[in-house]
Design a protein around this motif. Sequence first.
Motif, PDB file in Angstrom:
ATOM      1  N   ALA A   8       0.808  -1.231   0.000  1.00 33.33           N
ATOM      2  CA  ALA A   8       0.000   0.000   0.000  1.00 33.33           C
ATOM      3  C   ALA A   8       0.832   1.268   0.000  1.00 33.33           C
ATOM      4  O   ALA A   8       0.273   2.371   0.016  1.00 33.33           O
ATOM      5  CB  ALA A   8      -0.936  -0.003   1.200  1.00 33.33           C
ATOM      6  N   ALA A   9       2.141   1.167   0.003  1.00 33.37           N
ATOM      7  CA  ALA A   9       2.970   2.371   0.075  1.00 33.37           C
ATOM      8  C   ALA A   9       2.791   3.234  -1.173  1.00 33.37           C
ATOM      9  O   ALA A   9       2.686   2.723  -2.293  1.00 33.37           O
ATOM     10  CB  ALA A   9       4.432   1.988   0.234  1.00 33.37           C
ATOM     11  N   GLY A  10       2.704   4.553  -0.969  1.00 28.05           N
ATOM     12  CA  GLY A  10       2.575   5.469  -2.093  1.00 28.05           C
ATOM     13  C   GLY A  10       1.128   5.703  -2.514  1.00 28.05           C
ATOM     14  O   GLY A  10       0.189   5.453  -1.762  1.00 28.05           O
ATOM     15  N   VAL A  11       0.948   6.157  -3.743  1.00 26.28           N
ATOM     16  CA  VAL A  11      -0.383   6.467  -4.290  1.00 26.28           C
ATOM     17  C   VAL A  11      -0.689   5.470  -5.401  1.00 26.28           C
ATOM     18  O   VAL A  11       0.129   5.254  -6.291  1.00 26.28           O
ATOM     19  CB  VAL A  11      -0.433   7.907  -4.831  1.00 26.28           C
ATOM     20  CG1 VAL A  11      -1.810   8.200  -5.416  1.00 26.28           C
ATOM     21  CG2 VAL A  11      -0.103   8.911  -3.733  1.00 26.28           C
ATOM     22  N   HIS A  12      -1.881   4.879  -5.335  1.00 26.34           N
ATOM     23  CA  HIS A  12      -2.270   3.847  -6.295  1.00 26.34           C
ATOM     24  C   HIS A  12      -3.591   4.229  -6.966  1.00 26.34           C
ATOM     25  O   HIS A  12      -4.505   4.750  -6.319  1.00 26.34           O
ATOM     26  CB  HIS A  12      -2.433   2.486  -5.602  1.00 26.34           C
ATOM     27  CG  HIS A  12      -1.208   2.028  -4.867  1.00 26.34           C
ATOM     28  ND1 HIS A  12      -0.259   1.222  -5.439  1.00 26.34           N
ATOM     29  CD2 HIS A  12      -0.790   2.275  -3.593  1.00 26.34           C
ATOM     30  CE1 HIS A  12       0.701   0.970  -4.563  1.00 26.34           C
ATOM     31  NE2 HIS A  12       0.408   1.603  -3.438  1.00 26.34           N
ATOM     32  N   GLU A  13      -3.688   3.950  -8.229  1.00 26.36           N
ATOM     33  CA  GLU A  13      -4.951   4.095  -8.951  1.00 26.36           C
ATOM     34  C   GLU A  13      -5.798   2.842  -8.716  1.00 26.36           C
ATOM     35  O   GLU A  13      -5.320   1.729  -8.910  1.00 26.36           O
ATOM     36  CB  GLU A  13      -4.708   4.277 -10.447  1.00 26.36           C
ATOM     37  CG  GLU A  13      -3.920   5.533 -10.811  1.00 26.36           C
ATOM     38  CD  GLU A  13      -4.706   6.801 -10.540  1.00 26.36           C
ATOM     39  OE1 GLU A  13      -5.956   6.747 -10.591  1.00 26.36           O
ATOM     40  OE2 GLU A  13      -4.061   7.843 -10.281  1.00 26.36           O
ATOM     41  N   ILE A  14      -7.053   3.032  -8.281  1.00 30.84           N
ATOM     42  CA  ILE A  14      -7.934   1.897  -8.021  1.00 30.84           C
ATOM     43  C   ILE A  14      -9.238   2.078  -8.790  1.00 30.84           C
ATOM     44  O   ILE A  14      -9.571   3.180  -9.232  1.00 30.84           O
ATOM     45  CB  ILE A  14      -8.237   1.742  -6.514  1.00 30.84           C
ATOM     46  CG1 ILE A  14      -8.995   2.976  -5.994  1.00 30.84           C
ATOM     47  CG2 ILE A  14      -6.957   1.510  -5.723  1.00 30.84           C
ATOM     48  CD1 ILE A  14      -9.513   2.812  -4.577  1.00 30.84           C
ATOM     49  N   ASP A  15      -9.962   0.977  -8.953  1.00 30.33           N
ATOM     50  CA  ASP A  15     -11.254   0.981  -9.624  1.00 30.33           C
ATOM     51  C   ASP A  15     -12.320   0.485  -8.668  1.00 30.33           C
ATOM     52  O   ASP A  15     -12.119  -0.507  -7.954  1.00 30.33           O
ATOM     53  CB  ASP A  15     -11.231   0.092 -10.867  1.00 30.33           C
ATOM     54  CG  ASP A  15     -10.343   0.663 -11.960  1.00 30.33           C
ATOM     55  OD1 ASP A  15     -10.234   1.900 -12.037  1.00 30.33           O
ATOM     56  OD2 ASP A  15      -9.760  -0.132 -12.718  1.00 30.33           O
ATOM     57  N   ILE A  16     -13.465   1.169  -8.684  1.00 29.14           N
ATOM     58  CA  ILE A  16     -14.642   0.733  -7.931  1.00 29.14           C
ATOM     59  C   ILE A  16     -15.723   0.421  -8.952  1.00 29.14           C
ATOM     60  O   ILE A  16     -16.206   1.296  -9.660  1.00 29.14           O
ATOM     61  CB  ILE A  16     -15.106   1.812  -6.935  1.00 29.14           C
ATOM     62  CG1 ILE A  16     -13.982   2.107  -5.929  1.00 29.14           C
ATOM     63  CG2 ILE A  16     -16.374   1.370  -6.217  1.00 29.14           C
ATOM     64  CD1 ILE A  16     -14.310   3.218  -4.957  1.00 29.14           C
ATOM     65  N   ARG A  17     -16.074  -0.846  -9.023  1.00 28.23           N
ATOM     66  CA  ARG A  17     -17.025  -1.328 -10.038  1.00 28.23           C
ATOM     67  C   ARG A  17     -18.377  -1.608  -9.390  1.00 28.23           C
ATOM     68  O   ARG A  17     -18.448  -2.265  -8.345  1.00 28.23           O
ATOM     69  CB  ARG A  17     -16.484  -2.595 -10.686  1.00 28.23           C
ATOM     70  CG  ARG A  17     -17.377  -3.170 -11.793  1.00 28.23           C
ATOM     71  CD  ARG A  17     -16.828  -4.511 -12.279  1.00 28.23           C
ATOM     72  NE  ARG A  17     -15.475  -4.355 -12.796  1.00 28.23           N
ATOM     73  CZ  ARG A  17     -15.189  -4.056 -14.054  1.00 28.23           C
ATOM     74  NH1 ARG A  17     -16.168  -3.910 -14.929  1.00 28.23           N
ATOM     75  NH2 ARG A  17     -13.932  -3.949 -14.437  1.00 28.23           N
ATOM     76  N   VAL A  18     -19.438  -1.100 -10.029  1.00 27.78           N
ATOM     77  CA  VAL A  18     -20.810  -1.330  -9.562  1.00 27.78           C
ATOM     78  C   VAL A  18     -21.571  -2.021 -10.681  1.00 27.78           C
ATOM     79  O   VAL A  18     -21.630  -1.524 -11.810  1.00 27.78           O
ATOM     80  CB  VAL A  18     -21.501  -0.014  -9.163  1.00 27.78           C
ATOM     81  CG1 VAL A  18     -22.933  -0.287  -8.691  1.00 27.78           C
ATOM     82  CG2 VAL A  18     -20.706   0.705  -8.073  1.00 27.78           C
ATOM     83  N   THR A  19     -22.165  -3.180 -10.358  1.00 26.56           N
ATOM     84  CA  THR A  19     -22.837  -4.000 -11.358  1.00 26.56           C
ATOM     85  C   THR A  19     -24.283  -4.253 -10.951  1.00 26.56           C
ATOM     86  O   THR A  19     -24.548  -4.605  -9.787  1.00 26.56           O
ATOM     87  CB  THR A  19     -22.126  -5.349 -11.537  1.00 26.56           C
ATOM     88  OG1 THR A  19     -20.750  -5.122 -11.864  1.00 26.56           O
ATOM     89  CG2 THR A  19     -22.761  -6.171 -12.643  1.00 26.56           C
ATOM     90  N   ASP A  20     -25.212  -4.087 -11.885  1.00 28.16           N
ATOM     91  CA  ASP A  20     -26.614  -4.439 -11.674  1.00 28.16           C
ATOM     92  C   ASP A  20     -26.732  -5.959 -11.727  1.00 28.16           C
ATOM     93  O   ASP A  20     -26.470  -6.574 -12.768  1.00 28.16           O
ATOM     94  CB  ASP A  20     -27.483  -3.792 -12.747  1.00 28.16           C
ATOM     95  CG  ASP A  20     -28.972  -3.977 -12.498  1.00 28.16           C
ATOM     96  OD1 ASP A  20     -29.351  -4.909 -11.770  1.00 28.16           O
ATOM     97  OD2 ASP A  20     -29.755  -3.170 -13.032  1.00 28.16           O
ATOM     98  N   LEU A  21     -27.128  -6.569 -10.637  1.00 25.82           N
ATOM     99  CA  LEU A  21     -27.160  -8.032 -10.575  1.00 25.82           C
ATOM    100  C   LEU A  21     -28.283  -8.643 -11.400  1.00 25.82           C
ATOM    101  O   LEU A  21     -28.229  -9.832 -11.719  1.00 25.82           O
ATOM    102  CB  LEU A  21     -27.301  -8.491  -9.111  1.00 25.82           C
ATOM    103  CG  LEU A  21     -26.097  -8.204  -8.210  1.00 25.82           C
ATOM    104  CD1 LEU A  21     -26.343  -8.729  -6.808  1.00 25.82           C
ATOM    105  CD2 LEU A  21     -24.831  -8.822  -8.795  1.00 25.82           C
TER     106      LEU A  21
END
Length: 204
Positions: free
Chosen positions: A173-186
């Motif tokens: 987790a050190a430093g700055v990371h680009e992350i994705d948050i995915r939302v899916t209609d089930l």
Amino acid sequence: LGDCIDCTLCVQVCPTGIDIRDGLQYECIACAACIDACDSVMDKMNYPRGLVRYTTHHALNGGKTRLFRPRIMIYGILLTILIAGLVTSMATRTPLIVDVMRDRNSLYREAGDRIENSYTLRLINQRNEARDYRIEVSGIEGLTLDNVEPVVRVEAGDVQTLPIRLSAPRSVAAGVHEIDIRVTDLETLSDNIVEDSRFVGPSQ
């Protein structure tokens, strides 16, 4: 109104109390009660109808009424553009809106051997029925969603605001990371929206 017999019935039936014999006035609400009253009297007197009627000054002066006038054509084009824009916006409307805001009050928190970041996740369900949405996160090995259930139900037309907490192992987790948050209609699995954000950890 040269053929008027001054029966005053058109004045009596007017809900705004104007005298149509004095010409069109701004108080008129175009209810046509005076027209019906005048026509009924003319029928009883065997006179032609139309003493009080909808018309134009051009027609009263003997001119011919043209259906396709420049103004009418311009109004028709503008109306067509507005209707086309409305239909297009309805056809392309996104049934799900996702917004992610990172908590700027704190960069990160240390929780044992893991680093935590806080966010606010807003889900807007624009459908006419309730939907269940699955929330997934990615971008760092071992990144997890800790404080909320991975499946959230949002009622029809509702806005759901969720404070969420993501954590990752300190070792990655050190430093700055680009992350994705995915939302899916089930239900449809087609409304799959990915919002990117940042995960901040210790400098070392």
